[in-house]
Design a protein around this motif. Structure first.
Motif, PDB file in Angstrom:
ATOM      1  N   PRO A  78      -5.895  -7.113  -3.880  1.00  0.00           N
ATOM      2  CA  PRO A  78      -6.349  -7.750  -2.639  1.00  0.00           C
ATOM      3  C   PRO A  78      -7.838  -8.057  -2.615  1.00  0.00           C
ATOM      4  CG  PRO A  78      -5.924  -5.408  -2.284  1.00  0.00           C
ATOM      5  CD  PRO A  78      -5.390  -5.741  -3.644  1.00  0.00           C
ATOM      6  N   GLU A  79      -8.632  -7.368  -3.450  1.00  0.00           N
ATOM      7  CA  GLU A  79     -10.076  -7.573  -3.428  1.00  0.00           C
ATOM      8  C   GLU A  79     -10.471  -9.021  -3.731  1.00  0.00           C
ATOM      9  OE1 GLU A  79      -9.288  -5.167  -7.310  1.00  0.00           O
ATOM     10  OE2 GLU A  79      -8.338  -5.476  -5.352  1.00  0.00           O
ATOM     11  N   TYR A  80      -9.595  -9.743  -4.442  1.00  0.00           N
ATOM     12  CA  TYR A  80      -9.911 -11.124  -4.800  1.00  0.00           C
ATOM     13  C   TYR A  80      -9.365 -12.135  -3.792  1.00  0.00           C
ATOM     14  CZ  TYR A  80     -10.846  -8.648  -9.122  1.00  0.00           C
ATOM     15  OH  TYR A  80     -11.322  -7.751 -10.043  1.00  0.00           O
ATOM     16  N   LYS A  81      -8.744 -11.656  -2.723  1.00  0.00           N
ATOM     17  CA  LYS A  81      -8.061 -12.554  -1.784  1.00  0.00           C
ATOM     18  C   LYS A  81      -8.541 -12.418  -0.349  1.00  0.00           C
ATOM     19  CE  LYS A  81      -4.345 -12.087  -5.054  1.00  0.00           C
ATOM     20  NZ  LYS A  81      -3.150 -11.339  -5.461  1.00  0.00           N
ATOM     21  N   LEU A  82      -9.453 -11.480  -0.097  1.00  0.00           N
ATOM     22  CA  LEU A  82      -9.915 -11.231   1.269  1.00  0.00           C
ATOM     23  C   LEU A  82     -10.546 -12.465   1.897  1.00  0.00           C
ATOM     24  CD1 LEU A  82     -11.553  -7.708   0.788  1.00  0.00           C
ATOM     25  CD2 LEU A  82      -9.240  -8.217   1.618  1.00  0.00           C
ATOM     26  N   TRP A 109     -15.580  -3.847   0.332  1.00  0.00           N
ATOM     27  CA  TRP A 109     -15.651  -5.297   0.476  1.00  0.00           C
ATOM     28  C   TRP A 109     -15.146  -5.765   1.840  1.00  0.00           C
ATOM     29  CZ3 TRP A 109     -14.121  -7.920  -4.838  1.00  0.00           C
ATOM     30  CH2 TRP A 109     -15.105  -7.581  -5.778  1.00  0.00           C
ATOM     31  N   LEU A 110     -14.451  -4.891   2.552  1.00  0.00           N
ATOM     32  CA  LEU A 110     -14.013  -5.221   3.920  1.00  0.00           C
ATOM     33  C   LEU A 110     -15.122  -5.031   4.947  1.00  0.00           C
ATOM     34  CD1 LEU A 110     -10.409  -3.715   4.090  1.00  0.00           C
ATOM     35  CD2 LEU A 110     -11.011  -6.123   4.407  1.00  0.00           C
ATOM     36  N   VAL A 111     -16.150  -4.257   4.599  1.00  0.00           N
ATOM     37  CA  VAL A 111     -17.198  -3.917   5.560  1.00  0.00           C
ATOM     38  C   VAL A 111     -17.847  -5.140   6.197  1.00  0.00           C
ATOM     39  CG1 VAL A 111     -19.471  -2.846   5.822  1.00  0.00           C
ATOM     40  CG2 VAL A 111     -17.666  -1.644   4.589  1.00  0.00           C
TER      41      VAL A 111
END
Length: 228
Positions: A78-82, A109-111
């Motif tokens: 998911p890190e590449y799709k946020l 990376w959501l921060v």
């Protein structure tokens, strides 16, 4: 888990269960009944054996309503799709522990999005995997069924797992972390899980999405009473 018990329980309506033909009417009922979140199951056909709601659906929902979204990312890496999703500060975003080798990195990376960060775990994933990321999350999405399809029956062992999670969070001084439960949350299961500290309840075909759309208001009222 006294901190969680003092908080009002919240309903997150599972939109993969919604009838698209009556979507606008359904949303109007949810607004009238003050449903707290719209639960969006994003599925890529790889992490789970199904395809689910995507970015265009999310964009369309935002035009229909201001109800916050509860975005459940059942996608690999998911890190590449946020960046695709259009995450808002009012949203909850759940990523799966099992979906990436870089769990803590994804949470970091959501921060910048300002959303609530939840970590989802499958029924067979032990709760001890949460220990090293408790400082990075606002909530835990406890899957009560194996993800991918609506209409499944609860995995019986997950009820005991919910009890263990309550003890685990208390022992680690993390009672403020929200517990969300997802999968076959009937009024009866919801009532049991509320007593075990759950705060957000994903409501699908087992609770509010059954019968004609005109019954949804009554279904919501019955479900809310069960999880009070």
């Amino acid at each position: 888990m006294e901190g969680l018990k003092m908080k009002k329980s919240k309903i997150s309506a599972s939109m993969m269960c919604a009838d698209l033909i009556n979507l606008k009417e359904t949303i109007e009922i949810f607004e009238k009944e003050r449903v707290d979140y719209l639960h969006i199951d994003v599925m890529d056909g790889e992490f789970v054996p199904n395809f689910g709601l995507g970015v265009d659906y999310i964009r369309g929902l935002r035009e229909l309503t201001s109800i916050p979204l509860d975005i459940h990312l059942m996608v690999k890496d998911p890190e590449y799709k946020l960046q695709w999703i259009g995450i808002k500060e009012t949203d909850i975003v759940s990523i799966h522990y099992e979906s990436t080798y870089q769990v803590q990195r994804v949470l970091d990376w959501l921060v910048p999005f300002g959303c609530k960060r939840f970590l989802a775990i499958n029924p067979a994933t032990p709760i001890y995997v949460l220990e090293e990321v408790l400082d990075y999350i606002d909530g835990i999405n406890l899957l009560m069924v194996n993800p991918g399809f609506a209409g499944q029956k609860i995995v019986p062992s997950t009820l005991e797992k919910a009890r263990k999670l309550k003890v685990f969070l208390t022992e680690h001084g993390k009672e403020s972390i929200i517990v969300e439960v997802d999968g076959n949350i009937t009024p009866e299961n919801g009532n049991t899980l509320r007593k075990l500290g759950a705060g957000i309840f994903v409501a699908g075909t087992s609770s509010i999405f059954h019968g004609d759309v005109v019954q949804y208001q009554m279904n919501i009222e019955k479900f809310r009473e069960a999880i009070r």
